[in-house]
Design a protein around this motif. Structure first.
Motif, PDB file in Angstrom:
ATOM      1  N   MET B   1      35.010  57.748   4.204  1.00  0.00           N
ATOM      2  CA  MET B   1      36.094  58.457   4.888  1.00  0.00           C
ATOM      3  C   MET B   1      36.123  58.031   6.359  1.00  0.00           C
ATOM      4  SD  MET B   1      36.476  62.458   5.713  1.00  0.00           S
ATOM      5  CE  MET B   1      36.625  63.063   4.054  1.00  0.00           C
ATOM      6  N   GLU B   2      37.302  57.664   6.801  1.00  0.00           N
ATOM      7  CA  GLU B   2      37.426  57.262   8.207  1.00  0.00           C
ATOM      8  C   GLU B   2      38.424  58.161   8.911  1.00  0.00           C
ATOM      9  OE1 GLU B   2      38.264  53.213   8.993  1.00  0.00           O
ATOM     10  OE2 GLU B   2      36.552  52.522   7.802  1.00  0.00           O
ATOM     11  N   ILE B   3      38.166  58.382  10.182  1.00  0.00           N
ATOM     12  CA  ILE B   3      39.096  59.192  10.965  1.00  0.00           C
ATOM     13  C   ILE B   3      39.186  58.581  12.362  1.00  0.00           C
ATOM     14  CG2 ILE B   3      37.377  60.894  11.751  1.00  0.00           C
ATOM     15  CD1 ILE B   3      40.696  62.030  10.450  1.00  0.00           C
ATOM     16  N   THR B   4      40.406  58.427  12.831  1.00  0.00           N
ATOM     17  CA  THR B   4      40.571  57.886  14.180  1.00  0.00           C
ATOM     18  C   THR B   4      40.538  59.036  15.180  1.00  0.00           C
ATOM     19  OG1 THR B   4      42.946  58.034  13.899  1.00  0.00           O
ATOM     20  CG2 THR B   4      41.974  55.906  13.442  1.00  0.00           C
ATOM     21  N   ARG B   5      40.038  58.774  16.362  1.00  0.00           N
ATOM     22  CA  ARG B   5      39.910  59.761  17.436  1.00  0.00           C
ATOM     23  C   ARG B   5      39.354  61.099  16.894  1.00  0.00           C
ATOM     24  NH1 ARG B   5      45.158  60.662  20.227  1.00  0.00           N
ATOM     25  NH2 ARG B   5      46.084  60.382  18.186  1.00  0.00           N
ATOM     26  N   PRO B   6      38.102  61.086  16.411  1.00  0.00           N
ATOM     27  CA  PRO B   6      37.554  62.284  15.751  1.00  0.00           C
ATOM     28  C   PRO B   6      37.470  63.513  16.649  1.00  0.00           C
ATOM     29  CG  PRO B   6      35.845  60.640  16.098  1.00  0.00           C
ATOM     30  CD  PRO B   6      37.126  59.984  16.449  1.00  0.00           C
ATOM     31  N   TRP B   7      37.171  63.322  17.953  1.00  0.00           N
ATOM     32  CA  TRP B   7      37.033  64.487  18.836  1.00  0.00           C
ATOM     33  C   TRP B   7      38.377  65.183  19.030  1.00  0.00           C
ATOM     34  CZ3 TRP B   7      32.333  66.213  19.691  1.00  0.00           C
ATOM     35  CH2 TRP B   7      31.261  65.315  19.617  1.00  0.00           C
ATOM     36  N   ALA B   8      39.436  64.376  19.207  1.00  0.00           N
ATOM     37  CA  ALA B   8      40.772  64.960  19.369  1.00  0.00           C
ATOM     38  C   ALA B   8      41.181  65.700  18.106  1.00  0.00           C
ATOM     39  CB  ALA B   8      41.772  63.854  19.683  1.00  0.00           C
ATOM     40  N   PHE B   9      40.830  65.120  16.963  1.00  0.00           N
ATOM     41  CA  PHE B   9      41.159  65.737  15.675  1.00  0.00           C
ATOM     42  C   PHE B   9      40.442  67.075  15.513  1.00  0.00           C
ATOM     43  CE2 PHE B   9      40.599  66.046  11.004  1.00  0.00           C
ATOM     44  CZ  PHE B   9      41.923  65.965  10.618  1.00  0.00           C
ATOM     45  N   ALA B  10      39.188  67.117  15.960  1.00  0.00           N
ATOM     46  CA  ALA B  10      38.385  68.332  15.781  1.00  0.00           C
ATOM     47  C   ALA B  10      38.808  69.444  16.733  1.00  0.00           C
ATOM     48  CB  ALA B  10      36.909  68.006  15.976  1.00  0.00           C
ATOM     49  N   PHE B  11      39.129  69.086  17.981  1.00  0.00           N
ATOM     50  CA  PHE B  11      39.363  70.125  18.985  1.00  0.00           C
ATOM     51  C   PHE B  11      40.829  70.493  19.172  1.00  0.00           C
ATOM     52  CE2 PHE B  11      35.061  68.811  20.042  1.00  0.00           C
ATOM     53  CZ  PHE B  11      34.467  70.043  20.223  1.00  0.00           C
ATOM     54  N   ALA B  12      41.717  69.832  18.449  1.00  0.00           N
ATOM     55  CA  ALA B  12      43.142  70.148  18.603  1.00  0.00           C
ATOM     56  C   ALA B  12      43.436  71.535  18.049  1.00  0.00           C
ATOM     57  CB  ALA B  12      43.979  69.104  17.875  1.00  0.00           C
ATOM     58  N   LYS B  13      44.277  72.244  18.771  1.00  0.00           N
ATOM     59  CA  LYS B  13      44.701  73.572  18.294  1.00  0.00           C
ATOM     60  C   LYS B  13      45.647  73.414  17.110  1.00  0.00           C
ATOM     61  CE  LYS B  13      47.767  75.503  20.819  1.00  0.00           C
ATOM     62  NZ  LYS B  13      48.563  76.191  21.870  1.00  0.00           N
ATOM     63  N   GLY B  14      46.502  72.396  17.228  1.00  0.00           N
ATOM     64  CA  GLY B  14      47.452  72.090  16.171  1.00  0.00           C
ATOM     65  C   GLY B  14      47.926  70.649  16.326  1.00  0.00           C
ATOM     66  N   PHE B  15      48.932  70.288  15.556  1.00  0.00           N
ATOM     67  CA  PHE B  15      49.415  68.905  15.597  1.00  0.00           C
ATOM     68  C   PHE B  15      50.932  68.882  15.743  1.00  0.00           C
ATOM     69  CE2 PHE B  15      45.496  69.043  13.196  1.00  0.00           C
ATOM     70  CZ  PHE B  15      44.736  68.121  13.882  1.00  0.00           C
ATOM     71  N   ARG B  16      51.399  67.837  16.372  1.00  0.00           N
ATOM     72  CA  ARG B  16      52.831  67.694  16.614  1.00  0.00           C
ATOM     73  C   ARG B  16      53.240  66.292  16.191  1.00  0.00           C
ATOM     74  NH1 ARG B  16      53.499  69.119  22.439  1.00  0.00           N
ATOM     75  NH2 ARG B  16      52.300  67.236  22.628  1.00  0.00           N
ATOM     76  N   LYS B  17      54.458  66.181  15.649  1.00  0.00           N
ATOM     77  CA  LYS B  17      54.931  64.851  15.246  1.00  0.00           C
ATOM     78  C   LYS B  17      55.240  64.055  16.503  1.00  0.00           C
ATOM     79  CE  LYS B  17      56.898  66.543  10.981  1.00  0.00           C
ATOM     80  NZ  LYS B  17      58.101  67.122  10.419  1.00  0.00           N
ATOM     81  N   ARG B  18      54.778  62.817  16.523  1.00  0.00           N
ATOM     82  CA  ARG B  18      54.914  62.000  17.721  1.00  0.00           C
ATOM     83  C   ARG B  18      56.381  61.679  18.029  1.00  0.00           C
ATOM     84  NH1 ARG B  18      50.862  59.386  20.456  1.00  0.00           N
ATOM     85  NH2 ARG B  18      49.297  59.735  18.868  1.00  0.00           N
ATOM     86  N   ASP B  19      57.172  61.447  16.962  1.00  0.00           N
ATOM     87  CA  ASP B  19      58.561  61.030  17.207  1.00  0.00           C
ATOM     88  C   ASP B  19      59.484  62.219  17.526  1.00  0.00           C
ATOM     89  OD1 ASP B  19      58.165  61.995  14.704  1.00  0.00           O
ATOM     90  OD2 ASP B  19      59.180  60.371  13.630  1.00  0.00           O
ATOM     91  N   SER B  20      59.432  63.262  16.717  1.00  0.00           N
ATOM     92  CA  SER B  20      60.361  64.377  16.912  1.00  0.00           C
ATOM     93  C   SER B  20      59.811  65.479  17.822  1.00  0.00           C
ATOM     94  CB  SER B  20      60.739  64.982  15.557  1.00  0.00           C
ATOM     95  OG  SER B  20      59.581  65.499  14.952  1.00  0.00           O
ATOM     96  N   LYS B  21      58.540  65.405  18.140  1.00  0.00           N
ATOM     97  CA  LYS B  21      57.860  66.412  18.971  1.00  0.00           C
ATOM     98  C   LYS B  21      57.902  67.808  18.344  1.00  0.00           C
ATOM     99  CE  LYS B  21      57.023  63.408  22.202  1.00  0.00           C
ATOM    100  NZ  LYS B  21      55.716  62.791  22.232  1.00  0.00           N
TER     101      LYS B  21
END
Lengths: 162, 142
Positions: B1-21
């Motif tokens: 299993m691979e994950i990019t930017r693991p710290w950002a993934f772990a500590f994010a409150k939530g996620f937003r779509k990059r294109d539509s915000k």
């Protein structure tokens, strides 16, 4: 005409995965079938060939990293806020786990483990090599990859340097 | 299993779509829900404080709390006469409270992260670079 020498035999004996060594065969996803002797040798060498890979894979797994960092962070907070309670827990656990284990027992068991590991490696390598040397198809493929070909008499001879 | 930017993934409150915000909506796993509940207290307090830090009401509130703290340090008997409950607070209680809060938060973040890592659609979207993290205190969506 040079024939197959000791170094070529040694390469075959110690090669990590001789049965898929031929690039053409590997590309076709075919491999020379291993005989039971080679399979037994492979099984005995699992701790050398597979264990480091498994440990490396696990250490790169983000789930394992999460668990490790969480344990470390929680233990650090515990030690920072309640140092005496933490040290007493560690001491109790240590004394209960190693209550009947003396230094001599620890040393002798380490020696036995190292001996078993070494013997497994040696016997495994030997068994695998024996299996490979009794597999004529594998030997033929392997040596042909290393610059040999079969002559009219059915003997392997060097074609050129690789 | 691979994950990019693991710290950002772990500590994010939530996620937003990059294109539509827009907020990225996904069904959270049970582990993620449990982690979110565990860490919700600390997260909400921090989130609201950081979001409203420029709000005059928040500034007034924080100033009042700080003033009360300083007054208690210099004149504890005055505060005690107005609020008798303060005299019942012992240092070990504050210490235990901070300890429990910290341990809870660490466990909450860990469980939430494990839940997110087990969520394949979320992981794939994150690894493809379509998402950006929204951290605590971010005033934008999520």
């Amino acid at each position: 005409m040079a024939s197959v020498g000791f170094i070529n035999h040694a390469k075959l004996a110690f090669h990590r995965n001789a049965s898929t060594h031929n690039p053409a065969l590997r590309q076709e996803r075919q491999a020379v079938t291993k005989n039971p002797c080679e399979k037994a040798g492979d099984a005995m060498l699992l701790q050398i060939t597979h264990l480091p890979g498994i440990i490396k894979k696990l250490s790169y797994d983000p789930r394992v990293q999460t668990l490790a960092f969480t344990g470390l962070a929680m233990a650090s907070v515990q030690a920072m806020f309640y140092p005496s309670a933490t040290s007493s827990i560690v001491q109790t656990a240590y004394s209960k786990l190693l209550k009947n284990v003396s230094l001599e027992t620890l040393r002798s068991s380490s020696k036995v483990s190292a001996y078993i590991l070494s013997m497994l490696t040696v016997v495994g390598t030997g068994t695998r090599a024996m299996g490979r040397f009794t597999n004529s198809q594998l030997m033929e493929h392997f040596y042909m990859c290393h610059g040999f070909k079969l002559n009219d008499k059915g003997e392997l001879e060097r074609t050129g340097r690789r | 299993m691979e994950i990019t930017r693991p710290w950002a993934f772990a500590f994010a409150k939530g996620f937003r779509k990059r294109d539509s915000k827009q907020e990225f909506l996904y069904p959270p796993t049970r582990l993620e829900k449990a982690g979110s509940i565990l860490g919700s207290g600390t997260r909400n307090v921090l989130d609201i404080t950081l979001k409203e830090i420029k709000n005059p009401v928040m500034i007034l509130g924080l100033t009042t709390i700080a003033a009360a703290g300083v007054t208690y340090l210099f004149y504890p008997e005055k505060i005690a006469s107005h609020a008798p409950i303060v005299t019942k607070i012992r240092p070990w209680m504050i210490k235990a409270g901070v300890y429990v809060t910290l341990e809870n938060s660490i466990l909450g973040i860990a469980l939430r992260n494990l839940g997110r890592l087990n969520n394949q659609p979320l992981r794939q979207a994150w690894n493809s670079g379509k998402l950006e993290p929204v951290y605590i205190g971010d005033r934008r969506v999520v």
